[in-house]
Enzyme design. Sequence first.
Site, PDB file in Angstrom:
ATOM      1  N   LYS A  13       0.830  -1.220   0.000  1.00 24.76           N
ATOM      2  CA  LYS A  13       0.000   0.000   0.000  1.00 24.76           C
ATOM      3  C   LYS A  13       0.857   1.260   0.000  1.00 24.76           C
ATOM      4  O   LYS A  13       0.606   2.192  -0.746  1.00 24.76           O
ATOM      5  CB  LYS A  13      -0.895   0.086   1.250  1.00 24.76           C
ATOM      6  CG  LYS A  13      -1.862  -1.039   1.442  1.00 24.76           C
ATOM      7  CD  LYS A  13      -2.756  -0.773   2.652  1.00 24.76           C
ATOM      8  CE  LYS A  13      -2.044  -0.735   3.983  1.00 24.76           C
ATOM      9  NZ  LYS A  13      -1.510  -2.010   4.448  1.00 24.76           N
ATOM     10  N   ARG A  88      -8.806   1.677   9.694  1.00 23.84           N
ATOM     11  CA  ARG A  88      -8.578   0.262  10.008  1.00 23.84           C
ATOM     12  C   ARG A  88      -9.685  -0.286  10.906  1.00 23.84           C
ATOM     13  O   ARG A  88      -9.646  -1.477  11.241  1.00 23.84           O
ATOM     14  CB  ARG A  88      -7.226   0.106  10.720  1.00 23.84           C
ATOM     15  CG  ARG A  88      -6.052  -0.166   9.772  1.00 23.84           C
ATOM     16  CD  ARG A  88      -4.774  -0.082  10.590  1.00 23.84           C
ATOM     17  NE  ARG A  88      -3.712  -0.932  10.180  1.00 23.84           N
ATOM     18  CZ  ARG A  88      -2.577  -0.494   9.615  1.00 23.84           C
ATOM     19  NH1 ARG A  88      -2.407   0.773   9.348  1.00 23.84           N
ATOM     20  NH2 ARG A  88      -1.617  -1.333   9.333  1.00 23.84           N
ATOM     21  N   ARG A 127      11.570  -6.129   4.347  1.00 27.21           N
ATOM     22  CA  ARG A 127      11.337  -4.682   4.179  1.00 27.21           C
ATOM     23  C   ARG A 127      12.312  -3.863   5.020  1.00 27.21           C
ATOM     24  O   ARG A 127      12.619  -4.188   6.154  1.00 27.21           O
ATOM     25  CB  ARG A 127       9.895  -4.379   4.626  1.00 27.21           C
ATOM     26  CG  ARG A 127       9.531  -2.923   4.545  1.00 27.21           C
ATOM     27  CD  ARG A 127       8.051  -2.728   4.478  1.00 27.21           C
ATOM     28  NE  ARG A 127       7.355  -3.050   5.720  1.00 27.21           N
ATOM     29  CZ  ARG A 127       6.032  -3.023   5.828  1.00 27.21           C
ATOM     30  NH1 ARG A 127       5.272  -2.715   4.794  1.00 27.21           N
ATOM     31  NH2 ARG A 127       5.453  -3.323   6.971  1.00 27.21           N
ATOM     32  N   ARG A 160      11.803  -2.033  10.638  1.00 24.97           N
ATOM     33  CA  ARG A 160      10.830  -1.598  11.638  1.00 24.97           C
ATOM     34  C   ARG A 160      10.767  -2.632  12.765  1.00 24.97           C
ATOM     35  O   ARG A 160      10.802  -3.831  12.482  1.00 24.97           O
ATOM     36  CB  ARG A 160       9.435  -1.463  10.997  1.00 24.97           C
ATOM     37  CG  ARG A 160       9.248  -0.186  10.244  1.00 24.97           C
ATOM     38  CD  ARG A 160       7.999  -0.171   9.410  1.00 24.97           C
ATOM     39  NE  ARG A 160       6.812  -0.757  10.035  1.00 24.97           N
ATOM     40  CZ  ARG A 160       5.605  -0.769   9.473  1.00 24.97           C
ATOM     41  NH1 ARG A 160       5.424  -0.218   8.290  1.00 24.97           N
ATOM     42  NH2 ARG A 160       4.590  -1.313  10.082  1.00 24.97           N
ATOM     43  N   ARG A 171      -0.229  -9.079  13.477  1.00 23.25           N
ATOM     44  CA  ARG A 171      -0.824  -7.980  12.680  1.00 23.25           C
ATOM     45  C   ARG A 171      -1.802  -8.532  11.640  1.00 23.25           C
ATOM     46  O   ARG A 171      -2.837  -7.923  11.364  1.00 23.25           O
ATOM     47  CB  ARG A 171       0.290  -7.152  12.015  1.00 23.25           C
ATOM     48  CG  ARG A 171       0.994  -6.248  13.027  1.00 23.25           C
ATOM     49  CD  ARG A 171       2.358  -5.804  12.559  1.00 23.25           C
ATOM     50  NE  ARG A 171       2.320  -4.980  11.370  1.00 23.25           N
ATOM     51  CZ  ARG A 171       3.366  -4.774  10.580  1.00 23.25           C
ATOM     52  NH1 ARG A 171       4.526  -5.328  10.848  1.00 23.25           N
ATOM     53  NH2 ARG A 171       3.253  -3.997   9.538  1.00 23.25           N
TER      54      ARG A 171
END
Length: 218
Positions: A13, A88, A127, A160, A171
């Site tokens: 996203k 969300r 990532r 992260r 998550r």
Amino acid sequence: MILIMFGAPGVGKGSQATILAQALQIPHISTGDIFRDNIAKGTESGKLAKAYMDKGLLVPDALTIGLIMDRIRNEDCRKGFIVDGFPRTLEQAEYLKKMLNEEKLAIDTVVNITLEEAKIIDRIVGRRICPSCNQVYHELYKRPHTHGLCNTCRTALVQRPDDVEATIVRRLGVYAAQTKSVLSYYRKKCTVVDIVSKDDITETSSQIFKALGLDAAF
Ligand code: AMP
């Protein structure tokens, strides 16, 4: 143009929102980035958000809604904006609708990006982000020009804290339990385009630009 980028963590996203924002010359607003900026600055909001983020849980609605509404009320959002990672929860979606109604604005399209779960985990584990300008990279799919350094500002890239496998699984559970229903809400209220995320970022962008009726700018 007001766009919502929707989908589970790790579907891309943020990367797609960055490309669209540049092409359309409108702000890219990411609630995750707003929280991370607050954490970096040591604000009270940041300290509160971090406790939830590190566990892979959603930050409470009151704090999330307050921060993003302040951002959307900025002058630079008058000509449109792209929201990534918000709403969300159904409560967040209702707040956004109320606020846009008051400003006589409306969501143009919700871009729903999907990807199978095994690939999501692979994407998130690899990532890396720039803690300074929030650009997102990947060890395999989007390597920086110089290993470990942001292409734009040359800051050292980091992983992260919530991008570790145990937290990712949490998550994804939170997405299924609390966020997925927001998509059904939008399917009844506005245009939703469904996009399958590809490993090649440009291929995904092409699908999105086509679905939105935009000329590809890459
Ligand atoms: P993201 O950068 O979108 O992956 O978000 C990172 C984390 O920030 C999430 O796992 C949540 O803890 C928190 N977060 C981001 N956006 C929201 C939101 N709209 N509502 C609640 N928590 C959020």
